[in-house]
Design a protein around this motif. Structure first.
Motif, short mmCIF file in Angstrom:
data_model
loop_
_atom_site.label_atom_id
_atom_site.label_comp_id
_atom_site.label_asym_id
_atom_site.label_seq_id
_atom_site.Cartn_x
_atom_site.Cartn_y
_atom_site.Cartn_z
N ASP A 160 0.80 -1.23 0.00
CA ASP A 160 0.00 0.00 0.00
C ASP A 160 0.83 1.28 0.00
N GLY A 161 2.06 1.20 -0.51
CA GLY A 161 2.89 2.39 -0.66
C GLY A 161 2.90 2.85 -2.10
N PRO A 162 3.57 3.94 -2.39
CA PRO A 162 3.60 4.48 -3.75
C PRO A 162 4.53 3.73 -4.70
N ASN A 163 5.39 2.84 -4.14
CA ASN A 163 6.34 2.10 -4.98
C ASN A 163 6.71 0.80 -4.25
N ASN A 164 7.63 0.04 -4.84
CA ASN A 164 8.01 -1.26 -4.29
C ASN A 164 8.89 -1.18 -3.05
N TYR A 165 9.41 -0.01 -2.74
CA TYR A 165 10.33 0.11 -1.60
C TYR A 165 9.81 1.02 -0.49
N THR A 166 8.51 1.25 -0.51
CA THR A 166 7.86 2.07 0.53
C THR A 166 6.48 1.49 0.81
N GLY A 167 6.13 1.39 2.08
CA GLY A 167 4.78 0.94 2.40
C GLY A 167 4.66 0.40 3.81
N ARG A 168 3.46 -0.15 4.09
CA ARG A 168 3.21 -0.78 5.39
C ARG A 168 3.95 -2.11 5.41
N LEU A 169 4.62 -2.39 6.53
CA LEU A 169 5.39 -3.62 6.66
C LEU A 169 4.47 -4.75 7.12
N GLU A 170 4.53 -5.86 6.39
CA GLU A 170 3.80 -7.05 6.79
C GLU A 170 4.76 -8.22 6.87
N VAL A 171 4.49 -9.11 7.83
CA VAL A 171 5.32 -10.28 8.09
C VAL A 171 4.46 -11.52 7.90
N TYR A 172 5.00 -12.51 7.20
CA TYR A 172 4.29 -13.78 7.01
C TYR A 172 4.77 -14.77 8.04
N ILE A 173 3.84 -15.35 8.78
CA ILE A 173 4.17 -16.33 9.81
C ILE A 173 3.69 -17.71 9.35
N GLN A 174 4.63 -18.62 9.28
CA GLN A 174 4.29 -20.00 8.94
C GLN A 174 3.75 -20.66 10.21
N GLY A 175 2.79 -21.44 10.09
CA GLY A 175 2.08 -22.05 11.23
C GLY A 175 0.63 -21.68 11.03
N PRO A 176 0.28 -20.44 11.36
CA PRO A 176 -1.06 -19.98 10.98
C PRO A 176 -1.13 -19.59 9.50
N ASN A 177 0.03 -19.51 8.83
CA ASN A 177 0.10 -19.14 7.41
C ASN A 177 -0.69 -17.85 7.13
N GLN A 178 -0.28 -16.79 7.80
CA GLN A 178 -0.97 -15.52 7.69
C GLN A 178 -0.01 -14.36 7.66
N TRP A 179 -0.37 -13.34 6.87
CA TRP A 179 0.34 -12.07 6.90
C TRP A 179 -0.19 -11.25 8.06
N GLY A 180 0.69 -10.53 8.73
CA GLY A 180 0.28 -9.63 9.81
C GLY A 180 1.21 -8.43 9.86
N THR A 181 1.00 -7.57 10.83
CA THR A 181 1.73 -6.31 10.91
C THR A 181 2.60 -6.25 12.16
N ILE A 182 3.29 -5.12 12.30
CA ILE A 182 4.13 -4.84 13.46
C ILE A 182 3.65 -3.53 14.06
N CYS A 183 3.55 -3.50 15.38
CA CYS A 183 3.12 -2.30 16.12
C CYS A 183 4.29 -1.30 16.18
N ASP A 184 3.99 -0.01 16.21
CA ASP A 184 5.05 1.00 16.13
C ASP A 184 5.70 1.38 17.46
#
Length: 161
Positions: free
Chosen positions: A16-40
């Motif tokens: 959701d950023g303007p290009n490929n090197y800027t945006g909201r950070l998401e982390v994929y966790i294997q186990g639940p197999n889900q993308w999630g975020t990091i708190c600031d």
């Protein structure tokens, strides 16, 4: 708060950023197999640089308060604190996978500078200097490096332009 046994972070992405090197950070966790975020909480430039390096990019500016929009999955990490030598963002100190006291209005983002590239800018005076330097050492260098003739030819062609 979620606790997953045998969960392991595997990859990250910027969305959701303007290009490929800027945006909201998401982390994929294997186990639940889900993308999630990091708190600031504690999110800083050191952590942002770890993220950019992990993605094969340079730089690293931390972005806070869900600047690139709120995520919709779980919040995987909170209180992320990096030293700067970590290879992966999940190698930084944190409260543990799924342990947080945040909501998605605190999702982190990152602005990287882009892919690492090596650019060489040489002006004509620098070319002349290198030309005369190599010409003066040419006898020695010819014995050690066959490339000197190609380099000299490249400089001569550049000077003719």
């Amino acid at each position: 708060m979620f606790k997953f046994l045998f969960s392991e972070p595997k990859k990250i992405r910027l969305v959701d950023g303007p290009n490929n090197y800027t945006g909201r950070l998401e982390v994929y966790i294997q186990g639940p197999n889900q993308w999630g975020t990091i708190c600031d909480d504690f999110w800083d430039e050191t952590a942002a640089k770890v993220v950019c390096r992990q993605l094969g990019l340079t730089g690293g500016k931390p972005i806070k308060e869900a600047f690139f929009g709120t995520g919709s999955g779980p919040i995987w990490f909170d209180n992320v604190k990096c030293f700067g030598n970590e290879s992966y963002i999940w190698g930084c100190g944190n409260r543990g996978i799924g342990t947080h006291n945040c909501n998605h209005t605190e999702d982190v983002g990152v602005k990287c500078d882009g892919k690492f590239t090596l650019s060489l800018y040489i002006n004509e005076m620098q070319i002349l200097f290198f030309f005369f330097l190599f010409k003066s050492l040419q006898g020695y260098l010819k014995k050690k490096f066959w490339i000197i003739d190609a380099f000299s030819l490249l400089i001569i062609l550049r000077l003719r332009d």
